[in-house]
Design an enzyme around this catalytic site. Structure first.
Site, PDB file in Angstrom:
ATOM      1  N   THR A  93      55.019  46.364  42.790  1.00 35.66           N
ATOM      2  CA  THR A  93      53.992  46.938  41.917  1.00 35.66           C
ATOM      3  C   THR A  93      54.542  47.620  40.702  1.00 35.66           C
ATOM      4  O   THR A  93      54.225  48.760  40.371  1.00 35.66           O
ATOM      5  CB  THR A  93      53.030  47.880  42.629  1.00 35.66           C
ATOM      6  N   SER A 150      37.404  51.606  43.628  1.00 34.61           N
ATOM      7  CA  SER A 150      36.151  52.098  43.057  1.00 34.61           C
ATOM      8  C   SER A 150      36.345  52.803  41.724  1.00 34.61           C
ATOM      9  O   SER A 150      37.428  53.053  41.287  1.00 34.61           O
ATOM     10  CB  SER A 150      35.474  53.027  44.042  1.00 34.61           C
ATOM     11  N   ASN A 180      44.470  56.402  47.381  1.00 33.56           N
ATOM     12  CA  ASN A 180      44.591  55.085  47.984  1.00 33.56           C
ATOM     13  C   ASN A 180      43.482  54.734  48.953  1.00 33.56           C
ATOM     14  O   ASN A 180      43.407  53.600  49.412  1.00 33.56           O
ATOM     15  CB  ASN A 180      45.950  54.961  48.671  1.00 33.56           C
TER      16      ASN A 180
END
Lengths: 428, 428
Positions: free
Chosen positions: A203, A428, A423
């Protein structure tokens, strides 16, 4: 003196970054934003996405890349690996919010987008890398992205990298830019990465731009070496993502005077970005440097450093400024025992913030040390959960195996309420 | 029907347990508590400790044990391994609060304590196991423990195991007792374990008592087999502790009619205790069953199930009832890629709560499924963070590799604010 000492606030730091984050010569950048409705979500909620473009003034033959080792890589990684076979590259298109991993028709979508970008620039899709970060599994809003490409191309400027460093963020607390100057030229790096961070490019999106001339093989070799000693030596949660990559491009404007110095400057940029990534990781309150010394094998030094960095029990204790040092020995013993590696326990010594806590096979703790350690951890904590860290302190943990001469340092983080918060509802 | 369906409240359940938790024949137990001041802590604060004793009426030749594989085991583990060479055993002395791991003179302290216990019972130190759980690195309050031994021995009774199941707890939310009856006899197990739980006996104390006659080798073999399929298939935080053990004793009162049935009953006790341990783990809000099916090797099935169980990103998403299913594929790909195992992505399929989320190499998500999955996760959550769980639901995640016939199931948990809270100040 570090940036963190130079600037009183995040605001002041960011303004200064904006002024200082000048592009190396021969590069242009632009960035834009739009909203879309993911088809995987029931809500009528619009999600924001940033698009960014980095291009060279001229096509370059001098570029390199490293990619995640995850077996289910995102489309940008699959495409990126193919691009390493190309002769000349123009730049990279970057989006946040969706990582384009294993989504239905993800390859087709990326193809359409890059084809549109090629057409808009009078080049081919094959002249561009793409990079995506964000939710795994969702489909890219390909049409919306394609609609934005003319604007993105016409906005290209020889300007600051700062807006781009901001645009590639997901849950990062602040943008990350590092610069090293070398003669007339420079190496500038920006990075994105907050959670899902572990060695092997997890990531992370890292874009390294230089105007120093260096041939492709040398550039790739330097990138591999620097990556191993920087991005592959940090860990926030032990998860390696599907999407991540570091790209390097050279515009070749200034001559290379000293290859060794170039490699060192590149390493410096990468190591500083790597520590920045940990320092502004999701809910990070302590940055921890775990140094394993005097191990009998390099791999063992690295793995012990990572085992300790990734132990949730150590991470939560650090968060609470609780010097529960038994958990450190437990994590080392867990790794060794379950890897069938035997060492003499009485050769092991461990210190935390220079305070010896374990030597000659047993703990050496007392009430005075307990006080010292609590103070050390408290002083090393970021009190503000969000925003720019007020200092650049680390918690220094040294594990001396006493069995050889190999060593490895891994930079990790604690585990806080904010990590869980961030996390547990990331999408959202 | 499970205990959880039978009882309306923790209170009611515990009362019932107390009545039902009768000892197998031929055993006696007692428990007591006291306070002490750890020399490693500066505060003038007294810490509570529970001491428990399990003995057989007669010395037995039929006993077995399994121990943690951690390289820096606690003194009770080192002593326990020696006891396996003894011919006859009388029982086990158990303390919570301090695990007696790598503490200065920890071996000498345990020796003095067991010698005192031997003297009090007219036997030798070598007739007793000891078991300790709690803070790693601190010294046992040996004198205070020795002072309590006469009381502990004189209080021994053929009574309920329930007070003992309570006394061995540390941060466990409730006591764990499981019983299987076999003919006239039975197997009763109690367990302690809340955090620091991973395969290979990590931070578990398990005591299994049976009045069924079975010779030592058969008993040890059954214990090894049952442990591998129960306590070695759960994971709360991936940390394996220094201290943990499962002990089994037989008083040999009732004949063994069927060895296979005995093994199955033992497995049932162990599997139920293992799931109890996860279900009442520190801050657990969801119990997750990760089943890896149709893998081409047993080890791979197990490791993928554990990699998914231990991913903090998956664990936090579960806590938030957020079906961020991309993280599941990411964790599987992370394990495979970094273990150099190549599989065909289009053979993989994944379902969550029976809802297919990945098949033929890509995600199959839509807004309808998102709603279903959110509801499934919400329904599977414990709403009360502490205390007795209101249901025995699990989140069922099935990962079908499509490459063979091997399978493994690992029971894990989510990662909540309460986990961080509990573990950031465990010692206080």
């Amino acid at each position: 003196m570090t940036a963190m000492e130079l600037f009183a606030s995040l605001q002041e730091y960011q303004e200064a970054l904006g002024q200082r984050a000048e592009l190396p010569q021969g590069f242009q950048v632009s960035t834009t934003a739009f909203s879309f409705f993911p088809k995987e979500m029931p809500a009528k909620k619009a999600y924001p996405m940033n698009l960014s473009l980095i291009v060279l003034d001229q096509l370059t033959e001098s570029f390199g890349a490293v990619f995640t080792r995850n077996s289910f890589p995102g489309v940008p990684v699959i495409i990126g690996k193919k691009r390493l076979q190309e002769q000349r590259i123009k730049g990279v298109l970057i989006n946040n919010k969706i990582s384009n991993v294993c989504a239905p028709e993800g390859m087709k979508d990326a193809g359409h987008i890059l084809t549109a970008l090629g057409a808009e620039t009078g080049l081919k899709a094959e002249n561009f890398f793409c990079a995506s970060t964000g939710v795994i599994g969702w489909k890219l809003p390909a049409e919306e992205i394609i609609d934005k490409i003319p604007e993105l191309v016409s906005d290209l400027k020889h300007s600051s990298l700062f807006p781009l460093a901001q645009a590639i963020m997901t849950t990062d607390a602040y943008p990350k830019i590092r610069i090293e100057r070398l003669g007339e030229g420079k190496i500038v790096g920006i990075a994105k990465g907050a959670g899902m961070i572990e060695p092997n490019m997890a990531t992370l999106l890292v874009f390294l731009l230089t105007d120093i001339r260096i041939e492709r093989a040398g550039l790739q070799k330097a990138l591999n070496w620097a990556t191993n000693l920087s991005f592959n030596r940090i860990s926030i949660d032990g998860d390696q993502s599907t999407s991540d990559m570091a790209l390097i491009f050279s515009s070749g404007i200034f001559p290379l005077s000293n290859k060794l110095k170039f490699r060192e400057a590149l390493l410096s940029v990468c190591q500083k970005l790597a520590e920045d990534i940990v320092r502004n990781g999701e809910g990070v309150n302590h940055v921890v440097k775990v140094q394993v010394k005097n191990a009998h094998a390099q791999k063992i030094a690295e793995r012990i450093a990572k085992a300790v960095s990734n132990s949730n029990l150590i991470k939560t204790a650090l968060f609470g400024n609780d010097p529960n040092v038994g958990r450190i020995i437990c994590a080392v013993g867990d790794y060794l025992g379950n890897s069938n590696i035997r060492i003499k326990q009485n050769l092991l010594s461990v210190s935390l913030g220079k305070v010896p806590i374990f030597s000659s096979g047993s703990f050496c703790l007392d009430a005075e040390k307990e006080k010292l350690l609590v103070k050390y951890l408290t002083d090393s904590s970021f009190n503000n959960a969000k925003g720019y860290p007020p200092h650049d302190k680390t918690v220094d943990l040294i594990i001396d195996m006493g069995t050889g001469k190999k060593e490895a340092t891994v930079v990790g983080a604690d585990l806080s309420y904010d990590y869980v918060k961030e996390n547990s509802s990331y999408r959202s």
